[in-house]
Structures are given as structure tokens and as C-alpha cells.
Design a protein around this motif. Structure first.
Motif, PDB file in Angstrom:
ATOM      1  N   VAL A 131       0.861  -1.188   0.000  1.00 26.42           N
ATOM      2  CA  VAL A 131       0.000   0.000   0.000  1.00 26.42           C
ATOM      3  C   VAL A 131       0.896   1.236   0.000  1.00 26.42           C
ATOM      4  O   VAL A 131       2.126   1.115   0.042  1.00 26.42           O
ATOM      5  CB  VAL A 131      -0.959   0.039   1.217  1.00 26.42           C
ATOM      6  CG1 VAL A 131      -1.980  -1.087   1.131  1.00 26.42           C
ATOM      7  CG2 VAL A 131      -0.192  -0.060   2.525  1.00 26.42           C
ATOM      8  N   LEU A 132       0.283   2.405  -0.017  1.00 25.89           N
ATOM      9  CA  LEU A 132       1.013   3.677  -0.041  1.00 25.89           C
ATOM     10  C   LEU A 132       2.056   3.674  -1.163  1.00 25.89           C
ATOM     11  O   LEU A 132       3.225   3.976  -0.958  1.00 25.89           O
ATOM     12  CB  LEU A 132       1.665   3.969   1.312  1.00 25.89           C
ATOM     13  CG  LEU A 132       0.707   4.086   2.497  1.00 25.89           C
ATOM     14  CD1 LEU A 132       1.474   4.369   3.784  1.00 25.89           C
ATOM     15  CD2 LEU A 132      -0.326   5.180   2.244  1.00 25.89           C
ATOM     16  N   SER A 133       1.612   3.315  -2.353  1.00 28.38           N
ATOM     17  CA  SER A 133       2.473   3.280  -3.542  1.00 28.38           C
ATOM     18  C   SER A 133       3.715   2.430  -3.311  1.00 28.38           C
ATOM     19  O   SER A 133       4.787   2.735  -3.819  1.00 28.38           O
ATOM     20  CB  SER A 133       2.882   4.688  -3.968  1.00 28.38           C
ATOM     21  OG  SER A 133       1.747   5.415  -4.369  1.00 28.38           O
ATOM     22  N   ALA A 136       4.713   0.787   1.921  1.00 22.28           N
ATOM     23  CA  ALA A 136       4.340   0.055   3.129  1.00 22.28           C
ATOM     24  C   ALA A 136       3.586  -1.202   2.726  1.00 22.28           C
ATOM     25  O   ALA A 136       3.165  -1.356   1.581  1.00 22.28           O
ATOM     26  CB  ALA A 136       3.463   0.933   4.028  1.00 22.28           C
ATOM     27  N   LEU A 137       3.447  -2.108   3.683  1.00 20.60           N
ATOM     28  CA  LEU A 137       2.652  -3.306   3.464  1.00 20.60           C
ATOM     29  C   LEU A 137       1.402  -3.204   4.323  1.00 20.60           C
ATOM     30  O   LEU A 137       1.454  -2.705   5.454  1.00 20.60           O
ATOM     31  CB  LEU A 137       3.453  -4.555   3.856  1.00 20.60           C
ATOM     32  CG  LEU A 137       4.672  -4.861   2.989  1.00 20.60           C
ATOM     33  CD1 LEU A 137       5.467  -6.012   3.580  1.00 20.60           C
ATOM     34  CD2 LEU A 137       4.238  -5.191   1.566  1.00 20.60           C
ATOM     35  N   GLY A 138       0.304  -3.684   3.792  1.00 18.39           N
ATOM     36  CA  GLY A 138      -0.938  -3.677   4.543  1.00 18.39           C
ATOM     37  C   GLY A 138      -1.419  -5.090   4.777  1.00 18.39           C
ATOM     38  O   GLY A 138      -1.253  -5.951   3.910  1.00 18.39           O
TER      39      GLY A 138
ATOM     40  N   ASP B 126      -2.936   5.589  -2.715  1.00 15.04           N
ATOM     41  CA  ASP B 126      -2.683   4.960  -1.415  1.00 15.04           C
ATOM     42  C   ASP B 126      -2.935   3.450  -1.405  1.00 15.04           C
ATOM     43  O   ASP B 126      -2.099   2.691  -0.936  1.00 15.04           O
ATOM     44  CB  ASP B 126      -3.437   5.676  -0.279  1.00 15.04           C
ATOM     45  CG  ASP B 126      -4.931   5.800  -0.528  1.00 15.04           C
ATOM     46  OD1 ASP B 126      -5.397   5.383  -1.602  1.00 15.04           O
ATOM     47  OD2 ASP B 126      -5.633   6.334   0.349  1.00 15.04           O
ATOM     48  N   ARG B 227      -3.373  -3.766   9.834  1.00 11.96           N
ATOM     49  CA  ARG B 227      -2.277  -2.846  10.072  1.00 11.96           C
ATOM     50  C   ARG B 227      -1.585  -2.519   8.764  1.00 11.96           C
ATOM     51  O   ARG B 227      -1.642  -3.269   7.793  1.00 11.96           O
ATOM     52  CB  ARG B 227      -1.259  -3.429  11.071  1.00 11.96           C
ATOM     53  CG  ARG B 227      -0.584  -4.685  10.579  1.00 11.96           C
ATOM     54  CD  ARG B 227       0.437  -5.170  11.596  1.00 11.96           C
ATOM     55  NE  ARG B 227       1.164  -6.302  11.023  1.00 11.96           N
ATOM     56  CZ  ARG B 227       2.474  -6.473  11.080  1.00 11.96           C
ATOM     57  NH1 ARG B 227       3.225  -5.575  11.700  1.00 11.96           N
ATOM     58  NH2 ARG B 227       3.057  -7.506  10.526  1.00 11.96           N
ATOM     59  N   PHE B 229       2.281  -1.342   7.727  1.00 16.19           N
ATOM     60  CA  PHE B 229       3.597  -1.192   8.336  1.00 16.19           C
ATOM     61  C   PHE B 229       4.659  -1.034   7.263  1.00 16.19           C
ATOM     62  O   PHE B 229       4.476  -1.430   6.118  1.00 16.19           O
ATOM     63  CB  PHE B 229       3.909  -2.371   9.264  1.00 16.19           C
ATOM     64  CG  PHE B 229       3.992  -3.696   8.551  1.00 16.19           C
ATOM     65  CD1 PHE B 229       2.841  -4.381   8.187  1.00 16.19           C
ATOM     66  CD2 PHE B 229       5.216  -4.263   8.246  1.00 16.19           C
ATOM     67  CE1 PHE B 229       2.911  -5.598   7.530  1.00 16.19           C
ATOM     68  CE2 PHE B 229       5.301  -5.487   7.587  1.00 16.19           C
ATOM     69  CZ  PHE B 229       4.138  -6.157   7.232  1.00 16.19           C
TER      70      PHE B 229
END
Lengths: 317, 263
Positions: A131-133, A136-138, B126, B227, B229
Motif C-alpha cells: 500500500v502507499l504506492s 508500506a505493506l498492509g 494509497d 495494520r 507497516f
């Protein structure tokens, strides 16, 4: 978990063996079932890669119907109703994401795409995705009946010939014609640049002042036995290089052994495309450029000085 | 087609991927408190609709789903040239998941029928699931034409050129149709001071579940986000420098040979 069914589908034959393997791993040994739906629209080899499926649904669609995700989703839904799977698994290709979304809309189910890994849990399907381009990992849990996951596949897995022929069920075509007319389809020429397969990449960004200066970058790439990559501004905005060279979130994702970022500041959308490289080198005037934090070796300096010096060092001069 | 062309654009006020920061001790990102901005590809979607209106006339309506702060995305769309703006909001559920957003947009389309072309970004900056456009299309029974790199409007129909991993396609559909666009389709204009000022004065119409004829449970979440992260980056970050460019270059080449990544 055991005793559950995962239904696998892809428009692309080359994705099917990888999906079948992922589905088998998810249901585990024992009574779990893996069933497969394939397109039978005359648009590609469909029934060949079925080793590992307990049952195969052939979706009989009008010729060349894969351009219409509505028709594909309607047919896949019929296979889904017959298989009653715990999870429907598709490949996270462009067509796969579109089909997954339409099927989720038609059945009011949870869906996710670009999924890196997934597991069947009592509560739902746990997934992990970027995620977040890609910064990060979701982790999410898909709830409710009939969840759909579009999973990212690595390098194609060779097809396994079936040990026993699977049961084959024909799913009749949907009534009525589709609402999208195919005007033209061209298969991209093979033999074009497949930057994903490159072992070394020299990549260039906005630090390059004009198109003619690309020769500097090409020279360095030659000296390193590398192919030339670039950021979005160089491909999509300036048009100095074709999209085949574009590395990033919406461009290509690469994982070479060596990635040399020349004049690239390191926008997040670019970083996600090269993050899996083994060794990263950054050459940039600005020591605070975000790319430096993502690099193994950093050279602070003007690319117009550093690159020619590197070419000379590589040629042993 | 009858009358002027009605163009809709869905925009998202998503998490700003540049400004979002992970908590240093846990490595997790608090998505609900992260700074937000208009999702990048949605600007391409607005730009494409505005270009069509500039050529053929008609109106461009921007729509978003989210808490009242999402109006920022609508202001951006208005500053880029949209004519009207619609906020779909549910005080009980400020942030809907993909299913909720798609159903909210579909509910608006059912109660306010009449779009000819409805543009979406092909994914959000996002989350980038790329599902909302085709999902809305499935909800309302419209054709969806995704990944457009070129859009041309013909009489009551739209021609889309798009690229897949191995194929290029040209496809056509009659109005109404849903189209998703990527960044390659255009270069969005930069809003001017005047267009931003004008946008700040335009009315934004607001709709809740009851006005759209839906029960709040219709857009209850189907995904639980546990979550977000930031994976650790394990790079050496070793600076290579020498007395002059030639020495620096030799130092780098030696280091890469030691790593075994140069022949």
C-alpha cells in the motif's frame, strides 16, 4: 484448513500453473479441492495447463470476448456458483483485476488485488499487499462469503501435466451480446525490451538535462552490460525513452542484481519499481535525495562528471 | 445521445504517500490520522473529462465519498475545471472500504441517473486496488472500459485505446460507460490562482445514506484493515568518494566487483 475449495481463474494461460500451485498450497494436504475455470473464447490455449486441478470449468464465451470484463465475470460467476469455493483466486494482471472487481460488484463480495500472500483463516481470508504506492505493506482480512483475491505471481511456473484427467464441465455462454465492441487487438511484438528480465539496469531520471545526453547513460549501460531504465518523467512526460524502459508503480517492476540510479531523486512511485534489486547504486548531486536511503553505494556528484569517469574506470582506462 | 454530454469524475481524498509516516517504535502507519491529498490518477481523470467538455460542451461533475474533509479533493477537481461537485458522506462511517465506496457511488448514480461517461483513476495512490470503477459499473450494470490511454467521443459512443501486459486494444461502447484512466493519458493542467479562488466559492452538494435510499448497513465494511507497516530497508548506504572523479569511479567499480554484480 481442510476440506475447502479454491476456484482459480485466469484469462492468461501462462498464469494458470502458478495460480494452481498457490491455491494448492492454501488448501493444504487432505480433502481440500482446487478447481479451475478457463476461458474458451478461442483467444488462446485454455485447457492445456490443467495439471493440479480437480475439476475444470470451460467458460464458453463468444469468440474473442476477453476484452469485455462483464461477459467474463458473468461466466466466472456461474463457475463460482457451481464450485461454491471458499476463495476465488485470479492473477493480478490488468485483466485479472478488472474481472475480479466486476465479479465482486456482481456478487457484493470482498475483493483485493496486487496481493503478495494470502491464507485461509476461520474468520476470513488474510491478505498482505503493498500500500502507499509500495512504501508500506498492509494486512487485511477479507470477510463475508465469496471473497476474491487477485494475487501477484512471480516468474511463470511450468505447467504440470495432469496425472488423472480432471472432470470437465462446460459453462454455457451468457445470454445476449456484450456491450463493448472490440475494434482492434494487436499483440505487442515479442523481442521488445523485457526489462523485468534484466540482470543489470542503469536507470536515469530528471537529472538528465536533454535527450541527446542519453548517449552518456547508454555508454555506461554498455560498459556495465546493463539495459537502460528510466523514471516516469523521462518516459511519460519527456518521451525520451519508450514505456518499455519505465520503472515504477505504473511502469515496470524490476529486480536486477545491480541497479544504478543516475540523476534519480527517488520519488516513492519510482522506488516501488526497483526496491527488490540486489545491489543499488545512487549517483546524485543532492546528498539528501531520498534515493540515497534506499541505496547500498552512493556517489554525491554531478552525473555529467561521474558517469564519464565510471565509463573510463570500467574500460580500464 | 440527447442534449449536452454529462461527464462525471470520481475522485478520492486518499492518504498522502509522501507525507504519511510510520511510528518509529512500532513501524506502523496510522492511516486514519495520516495527511491526505487528492489521488494522483484522479487528476488525470478530471483533466480528461475537462478536455472533452472543452471540445464538445457539456458539464463535468466531480464526486467523492468520505468524511467532510474529502471536500478538498472536490475543490481540486473544481480548480482543474470541473463545473459541479458532490460529496457522499455518512457521519456514522467516515471511512468506507472499497465495497462501501463503490456502493455509495452506485447509489448516487441510481438516484441521480443521467451520466454519459464516468471517469475514474485506474487506481488510487494509497491503496491501488484498481477495483472501484469496474465495481461501480457492475453494481449499476454499465460497461467498464479500463486502463484507457486515449479516449475519443463519437456520436453517443466512446472509443478507448488501452494497453495490457501483452496486448493493445481499441474498444468501443455506447453511452453510458465507465472509463478508468492511467497517468499516460494526459498531463493534468496546473490550477491557476483564479481557478483555485473560483473553486473555493463553488457550492458542494452533500448527500447521506437516507437521501440516496440506502441503509447504512449496505455499505458496511467487508474488509478489516489490521495494520499498515513499513518493512525495514536493509541497505548499506555506503558513500563512495575519492580525491577526484576518477578515483571515486574506480572505488565504486571495485566495490561492485567485490559484490559480484559486475563482470
Amino acid at each position: 484448513m481442510s476440506g475447502e475449495t479454491v476456484l482459480v481463474f485466469s484469462e492468461e494461460a501462462e498464469a494458470i500453473p502458478g495460480l494452481l500451485a498457490a491455491a494448492r498450497a492454501a488448501v493444504g494436504p487432505g480433502p481440500g479441492r482446487v478447481e479451475l475455470a478457463v476461458l474458451a473464447d478461442g483467444g488462446g490455449p485454455a485447457g492445456s495447463a490443467v495439471g493440479g486441478a480437480d475439476r475444470v470449468y470451460r467458460l464458453l464465451l463468444p469468440e474473442n470476448a476477453r476484452h469485455d470484463p462483464e461477459l467474463v465475470a458473468v461466466a466466472l460467476r456461474r463457475a463460482q456458483e457451481a464450485a461454491n469455493p471458499r476463495l476465488t483466486l485470479v492473477a493480478s494482471t490488468k485483466r485479472g483485476r478488472e474481472t475480479a472487481a466486476r465479479l465482486a460488484g456482481a456478487t457484493d463480495s470482498a475483493v483485493s488485488t496486487g496481493v503478495a500472500s494470502f491464507a485461509l483463516e476461520p474468520e476470513g481470508v488474510r491478505i498482505r499487499r503493498e500500500v502507499l504506492s509500495g512504501n508500506a505493506l498492509g494486512e487485511e482480512v477479507l470477510l463475508g462469503p465469496r471473497p476474491i483475491v487477485a494475487v501477484m505471481l512471480g516468474a511463470p511456473v511450468p505447467a504440470v501435466p495432469p496425472t488423472t484427467p480432471p472432470e470437465i464441465i462446460d459453462v454455457p455462454p451468457p445470454e445476449g451480446a456484450g456491450r463493448i465492441a472490440l475494434v482492434e487487438r494487436t499483440v505487442k511484438p515479442a523481442g521488445g525490451l523485457r526489462i523485468e528480465a534484466a540482470e543489470r539496469i542503469v536507470s536515469v531520471g530528471r537529472g538528465l538535462r536533454k535527450k541527446e545526453d542519453l548517449s552518456l547513460i547508454e555508454e555506461l549501460a554498455r560498459a556495465m552490460g546493463a539495459v537502460v531504465g528510466c523514471t516516469r518523467p523521462i518516459a511519460a512526460e519527456a518521451g525520451w525513452l519508450s514505456d518499455d524502459h519505465w520503472i515504477g508503480l505504473t511502469g515496470h517492476r524490476v529486480k536486477p542484481r545491480l541497479y544504478v540510479a543516475v540523476g534519480i531523486s527517488g520519488a516513492v512511485q519510482h522506488l516501488v519499481g526497483m526496491r527488490e534489486s540486489t545491489v543499488v547504486v545512487a549517483i546524485n548531486k543532492d546528498p539528501n535525495a531520498p534515493i540515497f536511503a534506499q541505496s547500498d553505494f552512493t556517489v554525491t556528484g554531478d552525473l555529467y562528471t561521474v558517469v564519464p569517469a565510471l565509463v573510463r574506470a570500467l574500460s580500464g582506462a | 445521445m440527447s442534449g449536452p454530454i454529462r461527464l462525471w469524475v470520481a475522485v478520492k481524498h486518499g492518504v498522502d504517500v509522501v507525507l504519511a509516516r510510520a511510528d518509529r517504535s512500532t513501524g506502523t502507519v496510522a492511516m486514519d490520522r495520516a495527511p491526505r491529498k487528492t489521488s494522483d490518477f484522479d487528476r488525470n481523470a478530471v483533466e480528461e473529462a475537462v478536455r472533452i467538455r472543452e471540445k464538445l460542451g457539456g458539464t463535468v461533475t466531480a464526486l467523492t465519498v468520505g468524511p467532510p474533509t474529502s471536500k478538498e479533493a472536490l475543490r481540486d477537481a473544481l480548480a482543474l475545471g470541473a463545473d459541479e461537485a458532490v460529496l457522499i458522506t455518512d457521519p456514522a462511517r467516515p471511512d468506507l472500504d472499497g465495497r462501501g465506496v463503490a456502493r455509495a457511488l452506485a447509489a448516487y448514480a441510481r438516484t441521480h441517473p443521467g451520466f454519459d461517461l464516468w471517469f475514474f483513476g485506474e487506481g488510487s495512490t494509497d491503496h491501488f486496488t484498481g477495483t472501484i470503477g469496474p465495481r461501480v459499473a457492475a453494481e449499476i450494470g454499465a460497461p467498464s472500459l479500463s486502463y484507457a490511454r486515449r479516449v475519443s467521443v463519437e456520436d453517443g459512443a466512446v472509443l478507448v485505446e488501452r494497453e495490457y501486459e501483452h496486448e493493445l486494444e481499441k474498444v468501443r461502447a455506447a453511452f453510458p460507460a465507465i472509463i478508468t484512466v492511467g497517468q499516460e493519458i494526459n498531463q493534468p493542467r496546473v490550477p491557476t490562482f483564479m481557478s483555485t479562488l473560483k473553486a473555493s466559492k463553488k457550492e458542494i452538494r452533500s448527500f447521506g445514506p437516507s437521501e440516496l435510499g440506502v441503509q447504512p448497513s449496505d455499505w458496511a465494511p467487508l474488509a478489516r484493515r489490521d495494520r499498515v507497516f513499513v518493512p525495514e530497508v536493509n541497505r548499506k548506504r555506503q558513500a563512495v568518494s575519492g580525491a577526484d572523479p576518477a578515483t571515486t569511479a574506480r572505488g565504486l567499480v571495485d566495490a561492485l566487483r567485490r559484490e559480484g554484480v559486475l563482470p
